[in-house]
Scaffold this motif. Structure first.
Motif, PDB file in Angstrom:
ATOM      1  N   TYR A   1      -1.081  -7.130   6.898  1.00  0.00           N
ATOM      2  CA  TYR A   1      -1.138  -7.485   5.473  1.00  0.00           C
ATOM      3  C   TYR A   1      -2.513  -7.205   4.864  1.00  0.00           C
ATOM      4  CZ  TYR A   1       0.407  -9.922   1.276  1.00  0.00           C
ATOM      5  OH  TYR A   1       0.785 -10.220  -0.017  1.00  0.00           O
ATOM      6  N   LYS A   2      -3.574  -7.512   5.624  1.00  0.00           N
ATOM      7  CA  LYS A   2      -4.920  -7.303   5.094  1.00  0.00           C
ATOM      8  C   LYS A   2      -5.190  -5.821   4.839  1.00  0.00           C
ATOM      9  CE  LYS A   2      -9.777  -8.466   5.985  1.00  0.00           C
ATOM     10  NZ  LYS A   2     -10.720  -9.131   6.918  1.00  0.00           N
ATOM     11  N   THR A   3      -4.795  -4.989   5.795  1.00  0.00           N
ATOM     12  CA  THR A   3      -4.991  -3.541   5.630  1.00  0.00           C
ATOM     13  C   THR A   3      -4.167  -3.016   4.465  1.00  0.00           C
ATOM     14  OG1 THR A   3      -5.353  -3.332   8.015  1.00  0.00           O
ATOM     15  CG2 THR A   3      -4.858  -1.315   6.792  1.00  0.00           C
ATOM     16  N   LEU A   4      -2.931  -3.511   4.361  1.00  0.00           N
ATOM     17  CA  LEU A   4      -2.046  -3.067   3.273  1.00  0.00           C
ATOM     18  C   LEU A   4      -2.663  -3.394   1.918  1.00  0.00           C
ATOM     19  CD1 LEU A   4       0.601  -1.990   2.117  1.00  0.00           C
ATOM     20  CD2 LEU A   4       1.647  -4.212   2.603  1.00  0.00           C
ATOM     21  N   LYS A   5      -3.184  -4.602   1.769  1.00  0.00           N
ATOM     22  CA  LYS A   5      -3.803  -4.978   0.502  1.00  0.00           C
ATOM     23  C   LYS A   5      -5.023  -4.109   0.188  1.00  0.00           C
ATOM     24  CE  LYS A   5      -1.527  -8.368  -1.450  1.00  0.00           C
ATOM     25  NZ  LYS A   5      -1.006  -8.200  -2.836  1.00  0.00           N
ATOM     26  N   THR A   6      -5.772  -3.747   1.231  1.00  0.00           N
ATOM     27  CA  THR A   6      -6.948  -2.895   1.040  1.00  0.00           C
ATOM     28  C   THR A   6      -6.538  -1.517   0.547  1.00  0.00           C
ATOM     29  OG1 THR A   6      -8.087  -4.067   2.821  1.00  0.00           O
ATOM     30  CG2 THR A   6      -8.985  -1.936   2.171  1.00  0.00           C
ATOM     31  N   VAL A   7      -5.512  -0.948   1.177  1.00  0.00           N
ATOM     32  CA  VAL A   7      -5.013   0.374   0.759  1.00  0.00           C
ATOM     33  C   VAL A   7      -4.499   0.308  -0.669  1.00  0.00           C
ATOM     34  CG1 VAL A   7      -3.266   2.136   1.194  1.00  0.00           C
ATOM     35  CG2 VAL A   7      -4.460   1.089   3.110  1.00  0.00           C
ATOM     36  N   HIS A   8      -3.732  -0.751  -0.951  1.00  0.00           N
ATOM     37  CA  HIS A   8      -3.169  -0.899  -2.301  1.00  0.00           C
ATOM     38  C   HIS A   8      -4.290  -0.972  -3.341  1.00  0.00           C
ATOM     39  CE1 HIS A   8       0.018  -3.111  -4.975  1.00  0.00           C
ATOM     40  NE2 HIS A   8      -0.422  -1.985  -5.511  1.00  0.00           N
ATOM     41  N   SER A   9      -5.337  -1.736  -3.030  1.00  0.00           N
ATOM     42  CA  SER A   9      -6.470  -1.842  -3.954  1.00  0.00           C
ATOM     43  C   SER A   9      -7.123  -0.489  -4.170  1.00  0.00           C
ATOM     44  CB  SER A   9      -7.502  -2.837  -3.414  1.00  0.00           C
ATOM     45  OG  SER A   9      -6.943  -4.122  -3.300  1.00  0.00           O
ATOM     46  N   ARG A  10      -7.248   0.278  -3.104  1.00  0.00           N
ATOM     47  CA  ARG A  10      -7.861   1.615  -3.198  1.00  0.00           C
ATOM     48  C   ARG A  10      -7.049   2.520  -4.125  1.00  0.00           C
ATOM     49  NH1 ARG A  10     -12.686   3.618  -0.609  1.00  0.00           N
ATOM     50  NH2 ARG A  10     -12.641   5.867  -0.881  1.00  0.00           N
ATOM     51  N   ILE A  11      -5.738   2.440  -3.958  1.00  0.00           N
ATOM     52  CA  ILE A  11      -4.860   3.282  -4.785  1.00  0.00           C
ATOM     53  C   ILE A  11      -4.999   2.902  -6.255  1.00  0.00           C
ATOM     54  CG2 ILE A  11      -2.438   3.794  -5.315  1.00  0.00           C
ATOM     55  CD1 ILE A  11      -1.857   3.454  -2.311  1.00  0.00           C
ATOM     56  N   ILE A  12      -5.015   1.593  -6.538  1.00  0.00           N
ATOM     57  CA  ILE A  12      -5.118   1.135  -7.924  1.00  0.00           C
ATOM     58  C   ILE A  12      -6.440   1.563  -8.553  1.00  0.00           C
ATOM     59  CG2 ILE A  12      -5.340  -0.927  -9.368  1.00  0.00           C
ATOM     60  CD1 ILE A  12      -3.335  -2.287  -7.485  1.00  0.00           C
TER      61      ILE A  12
END
Length: 686
Positions: A55-66
């Protein structure tokens, strides 16, 4: 201008290292700004999402994309939705979905699947309903998924509409959609429609047939389910583990022929998966065949590439308890600990139940005390263990502790506690718990609770009060209630009420031989042999026979079964010689055969001979001959009997335990009897 640096877990994704130090300029005052990104960068972000990140990695990737793209494009958006759904965060998955400007069949399918796979069936169906508004045509991936939503939610109305939609676009008879329709109609109980869909399919595979089998099985159409299995054979479709799993509900309390058919199906399977082994063990257990279940588990342990899982263990542990196979149960416990299958409530509850059924209260309590969390089932299993062992006061004390722990007892917990009061003769406590259940917890008594109360009153000698209790019941008494009263009449020799109870039982269960035998016993104890003969004549005219006494005993890892008067065992001659020696020693201690336990209108000498060959006596002697006195659990002889122990065998077991200094544990259909140094744990109250 504010600068933000967003990093990923580089040790897991070294390919992103060169992007880690990249500075992204972002100004909250210029929302129209959208930084450009390379396709290589998108590819790397997509690769991270493809690895099922935490979950932590997923949120980091999502933030990067945004931060870099301002909004998701469809390719990365789909991957984000899948990743969130895999972590059961459907709220975040939906937010990503709503931010994607494009609406095509792939994106909609992914969102539908995300909802359905996480149990949000109504929401999945709603997304399907938006397809027309977006002018998107469903495809062969859409229909199976949304049909699953209808199956799991039992929504046949929407299911039929979806069937119509699939027909209009020409997909209703394709393999995957057809399978979904068969499953949906079957689970919703529309079996004729399920069959029509199967017949109309242009191509069918084993899943198609299994779906129909499951539909019949889940709707208790046993014969139809098995007939479909036979039809599969006729069209050269091989049964697989899915077929067996689909059949499992259909082979519960069914005929032996049906069980043998499933067994043959299992044996014919080339490569047997763990699922197929588990299902076959389950079939045996659901049909009161614990010996076969234990033997199959032992064979599974020897099979190549098969390693039991928690399902295997929870399936076979009750069989170990039913057959008193303690040594196997202990081996399974060791396996569970080695493979770290605990903590697991189902496994731990099964271990408590197994040890309890084998008479190992201390071991059962150890498992109970070491559990990290307990549910009502855990407490109930331990209460039951004390109850059937005659430790009623320990049982009710544990019930109080369960209440103190904050758990609310359910109706089964009260059945178990009332039964414990019955076994220990705790009349006032039984009345108190019945009142607590009805007045405080507002649980409406079921027939099981009422039968327990009749049993409590009857065992305490209050037969007339028990009869009055039945007459005042708000629901029609069943055979279990009348059976409890008839049993009390046998113990306390109340012929008049016994006749009334027997009359009701013969109306409710005319084919149950046990009730005729109970009435015969009541007459025999009263010396009314003419009535005994009449009851036997009725049984003969109906073709009813008394179930033969059978006792199981585990010796050196093997389970041995003895019938009354059994001469089939290889050691029979030696067993009978040793039994004669023991009977002589027993008589020296004052043993006189309890001729009432034979209950035959024959000469006393014949009665004595009949009593001497009861199955539990044979099993005890066999175990004495083939085991040596050990320590703790290994010292005890454990017998499981299919009938209630008779008075003569009860006396004999007490004397044998005194003569041999061995602990003898006999579990009959009613309770445990633990014999030590000439005394039984039941206090001769059973």
């Amino acid at each position: 201008m504010k600068r933000i640096n967003v990093g990923l877990r580089l040790r897991h994704f070294p390919e992103l290292k060169k992007f880690h130090t990249q500075k992204v300029a972002f100004s909250p005052t210029k929302p129209e700004f959208e930084p450009k990104s390379t396709s290589v960068h998108d590819t790397l972000l997509g690769q991270v999402l493809d690895t099922n990140p935490d979950y932590k990695t997923l949120k980091t990737v999502h933030s990067r994309i945004i931060l870099e793209k301002r909004r998701c494009d469809s390719a990365l958006g789909v991957k984000l939705i899948k990743s969130y759904a895999a972590l059961k965060d459907v709220v975040s998955a939906r937010k990503v979905f709503d931010e994607i400007p494009e609406r095509n069949v792939i994106i909609l399918n992914v969102m539908i699947r995300s909802y359905v796979n996480n149990g949000f069936y109504r929401e999945g169906i709603q997304v399907f309903g938006t397809m027309c508004g977006f002018d998107v045509r469903p495809d062969h991936y859409t229909f199976p998924c949304v049909l699953k939503a209808c199956s799991c939610s039992g929504n046949i109305v929407i299911g039929k509409k979806i069937h119509g939609s699939a027909t209009r676009v020409g997909l209703s008879s394709t393999l995957f959609t057809g399978n979904g329709l068969v499953s949906m109609y079957g689970k919703c109980g529309f079996l004729s429609e399920a069959r029509l869909v199967l017949d109309d399919m242009s191509r069918r595979d084993v899943v198609s047939w299994n779906s129909l089998v499951a539909g019949y099985a889940q709707n208790q159409r046993f014969d139809d389910a098995l007939e479909v299995c036979r039809e599969m054979e006729s069209v050269k479709i091989s049964h697989d583990a899915g077929t067996m799993a689909s059949l499992l509900p259909a082979v519960t309390n069914t005929t032996r022929d049906n069980v043998m058919y499933v067994r043959d199906m299992f044996l014919k399977m080339g490569k047997k998966s763990l699922v197929s082994w588990n299902v076959m063990i389950g079939v045996y257990m659901k049909n009161a065949m614990p010996l076969e279940a234990v033997e199959l588990y032992s064979r599974m342990m020897e099979a190549d590439g098969i390693e039991p899982d928690s399902v295997s263990v929870t399936s076979v542990l009750p069989a170990c308890g039913d057959t008193s196979a303690l040594s196997l149960g202990k081996k399974i416990h060791g396996y569970v600990e080695r493979k770290k299958l605990i903590p697991n409530l189902l496994v731990e509850n099964a271990l408590i139940d197994m040890y309890a059924k084998c008479g190992c209260l201390d071991r059962a309590r150890d498992v109970f005390e070491n559990m990290k969390s307990r549910d009502v089932v855990s407490w109930t299993a331990m209460i039951s263990a004390y109850g059937v062992s005659g430790k009623g006061r320990d049982a009710v004390a544990l019930f109080s502790k369960m209440q103190d722990s904050g758990l609310v007892p359910d109706s089964i917990a009260f059945v178990t506690t009332l039964a414990a009061c019955s076994h220990a003769g705790l009349l006032e406590e039984g009345r108190s718990y019945f009142k607590l259940m009805t007045d405080h917890y507002k649980i409406t008594p079921r027939l099981e609770h009422l039968a327990c109360m009749v049993d409590i009153l009857g065992r305490a000698g209050k037969v007339k009060e028990a009869y009055s209790f039945i007459q005042e019941m708000s629901m029609e008494p069943n055979e279990r209630v009348w059976g409890a009263l008839l049993g009390a009449c046998r113990v306390h020799s109340d012929t008049d009420i016994g006749l009334l109870a027997a009359d009701k039982l013969f109306q409710l269960a005319p084919e149950q031989s046990g009730y005729y035998v109970l009435l015969s016993n009541i007459y025999a104890k009263a010396g009314r042999w003419e009535e005994v003969t009449k009851v036997r004549d009725i049984m003969k005219s109906k073709g009813l026979k008394k179930n033969p006494g059978a006792s199981n005993v585990e010796v050196n890892g093997g389970i041995h079964t003895f019938l009354v008067g059994d001469r089939s065992h290889p050691q029979s001659d030696e067993i009978y010689r040793e039994l004669d020696v023991l009977v002589t020693k027993m008589k020296e201690l004052g043993y006189v055969p309890d001729s009432e336990s034979a209950l035959h209108d024959v000469e006393e000498e014949d009665k004595e001979t009949h009593l001497a060959v009861h199955s539990e006596k044979l099993a005890i002697v066999f175990a004495l001959m083939n085991t040596e006195e050990g320590e703790e659990d290994n010292n005890a002889i454990r017998i499981t009997k299919n009938l209630r122990i008779c008075g003569d065998c009860h006396v004999a077991a007490k004397l044998i335990s005194q003569i041999t200094s061995r602990e003898i544990i006999i579990r009959d259909t009613n309770r445990f009897h633990v014999f030590r140094f000439g005394v039984c744990s039941c206090g001769d109250y059973w």
